[in-house]
Scaffold this active site. Structure first.
Site, PDB file in Angstrom:
ATOM      1  N   HIS A  85      60.516  67.288 118.051  1.00  0.00           N
ATOM      2  CA  HIS A  85      60.475  67.012 116.419  1.00  0.00           C
ATOM      3  C   HIS A  85      59.398  67.991 116.019  1.00  0.00           C
ATOM      4  O   HIS A  85      58.399  68.179 116.345  1.00  0.00           O
ATOM      5  CB  HIS A  85      60.178  65.536 116.034  1.00  0.00           C
ATOM      6  CG  HIS A  85      58.896  64.969 116.594  1.00  0.00           C
ATOM      7  ND1 HIS A  85      58.818  64.636 118.055  1.00  0.00           N
ATOM      8  CD2 HIS A  85      57.654  64.875 116.122  1.00  0.00           C
ATOM      9  CE1 HIS A  85      57.602  64.042 118.168  1.00  0.00           C
ATOM     10  NE2 HIS A  85      57.013  64.430 117.285  1.00  0.00           N
TER      11      HIS A  85
ATOM     12  N   HIS B 290      56.667  68.095 112.911  1.00  0.00           N
ATOM     13  CA  HIS B 290      56.100  67.425 111.628  1.00  0.00           C
ATOM     14  C   HIS B 290      56.048  68.387 110.403  1.00  0.00           C
ATOM     15  O   HIS B 290      55.565  69.583 110.565  1.00  0.00           O
ATOM     16  CB  HIS B 290      54.612  67.173 112.108  1.00  0.00           C
ATOM     17  CG  HIS B 290      54.532  66.144 113.151  1.00  0.00           C
ATOM     18  ND1 HIS B 290      54.270  64.877 112.961  1.00  0.00           N
ATOM     19  CD2 HIS B 290      54.576  66.397 114.364  1.00  0.00           C
ATOM     20  CE1 HIS B 290      54.241  64.223 114.308  1.00  0.00           C
ATOM     21  NE2 HIS B 290      54.417  65.010 115.256  1.00  0.00           N
TER      22      HIS B 290
HETATM   23  P1  AMP Z   1      54.094  63.155 118.249  1.00  0.00           P
HETATM   24  O1  AMP Z   1      52.659  62.606 118.619  1.00  0.00           O
HETATM   25  O2  AMP Z   1      54.162  64.477 117.899  1.00  0.00           O
HETATM   26  O3  AMP Z   1      55.104  62.781 119.462  1.00  0.00           O
HETATM   27  O4  AMP Z   1      54.526  62.515 116.752  1.00  0.00           O
HETATM   28  C1  AMP Z   1      55.492  61.366 117.079  1.00  0.00           C
HETATM   29  C2  AMP Z   1      55.311  60.610 115.842  1.00  0.00           C
HETATM   30  O5  AMP Z   1      56.399  59.677 115.530  1.00  0.00           O
HETATM   31  C3  AMP Z   1      53.985  59.953 115.379  1.00  0.00           C
HETATM   32  O6  AMP Z   1      53.352  60.580 113.981  1.00  0.00           O
HETATM   33  C4  AMP Z   1      54.780  58.496 115.234  1.00  0.00           C
HETATM   34  O7  AMP Z   1      53.995  58.053 113.838  1.00  0.00           O
HETATM   35  C5  AMP Z   1      56.052  58.784 114.591  1.00  0.00           C
HETATM   36  N1  AMP Z   1      56.955  57.665 115.046  1.00  0.00           N
HETATM   37  C6  AMP Z   1      57.363  56.956 116.129  1.00  0.00           C
HETATM   38  N2  AMP Z   1      57.831  56.065 115.835  1.00  0.00           N
HETATM   39  C7  AMP Z   1      58.707  56.188 114.809  1.00  0.00           C
HETATM   40  C8  AMP Z   1      59.575  55.494 114.088  1.00  0.00           C
HETATM   41  N3  AMP Z   1      60.356  54.590 114.352  1.00  0.00           N
HETATM   42  N4  AMP Z   1      60.077  56.047 112.694  1.00  0.00           N
HETATM   43  C9  AMP Z   1      59.144  56.966 112.402  1.00  0.00           C
HETATM   44  N5  AMP Z   1      58.220  57.486 112.902  1.00  0.00           N
HETATM   45  C10 AMP Z   1      57.974  57.197 114.046  1.00  0.00           C
END
Ligand code: AMP
Ligand code: ZN
Length: 142
Positions: free
Chosen positions: A100, A102
């Site tokens: 993903h 950000h």
């Molecule tokens: P990363 O550390 O780059 O893998 O980021 C994962 C992101 O996903 C984190 O910022 C979380 O807050 C976000 N996240 C996890 N579960 C959900 C969810 N169900 N809906 C929206 N964001 C999420």
């Protein structure tokens, strides 16, 4: 039921505040936003990390990121700048293994540090934030 939370959001079985959708890409608010408006862009088709992500989809993610960045600046969120960030692999703090992008709005003087942000990450009105971004993305670009 899929075990991947982002696949579950993509197939509609898990809730999210959706701000963007096209054929291949979905955008929704991060549940623990570094700043209100913090958006995640995912390929609808599962790819665990950058190695699994096709360059074509990677390009589409970035193009969508440009649209979200423009909306964060032009809307009432009024970002002065935007961070686009991919955490790829555990060593780089990837925690959800569905790749993903950000898109994080920044404001002059916000003194954001991701470490401090981890303790305070919240948005008290995510439906309103999502509506602001959706309206901006649907409206004229300039
Ligand atoms: P990363 O550390 O780059 O893998 O980021 C994962 C992101 O996903 C984190 O910022 C979380 O807050 C976000 N996240 C996890 N579960 C959900 C969810 N169900 N809906 C929206 N964001 C999420
Ligand atoms: Zn997935």
């Amino acid at each position: 039921m899929t075990e991947c939370i982002f696949c579950a959001i993509a197939d509609g079985s898990s809730p999210a505040h959706i701000v963007y959708e096209d054929t291949d890409i979905l955008g929704f608010l991060d549940i623990r936003p570094v700043r209100p408006g913090h958006t995640l862009l995912i390929p609808k088709k599962h790819a665990a990390d950058l190695a699994e992500l096709s360059p074509e989809l990677g390009g589409k993610l970035f193009v969508a990121g440009q649209s979200i960045a423009a909306a964060l600046r032009a809307s009432s969120i009024a970002a002065d700048g935007v961070n686009l960030l991919v955490n790829d692999g555990r060593a780089a703090f990837q925690s959800v293994f569905h790749s993903h992008l950000h898109v994080v709005p920044r404001h002059h003087g916000d003194k954001l540090t991701l470490a401090r942000g981890l303790l305070t990450r919240r948005d008290n009105d995510m439906p309103a934030t999502a509506a602001i971004l959706r309206a901006q993305l649907e409206g004229p670009r300039r």
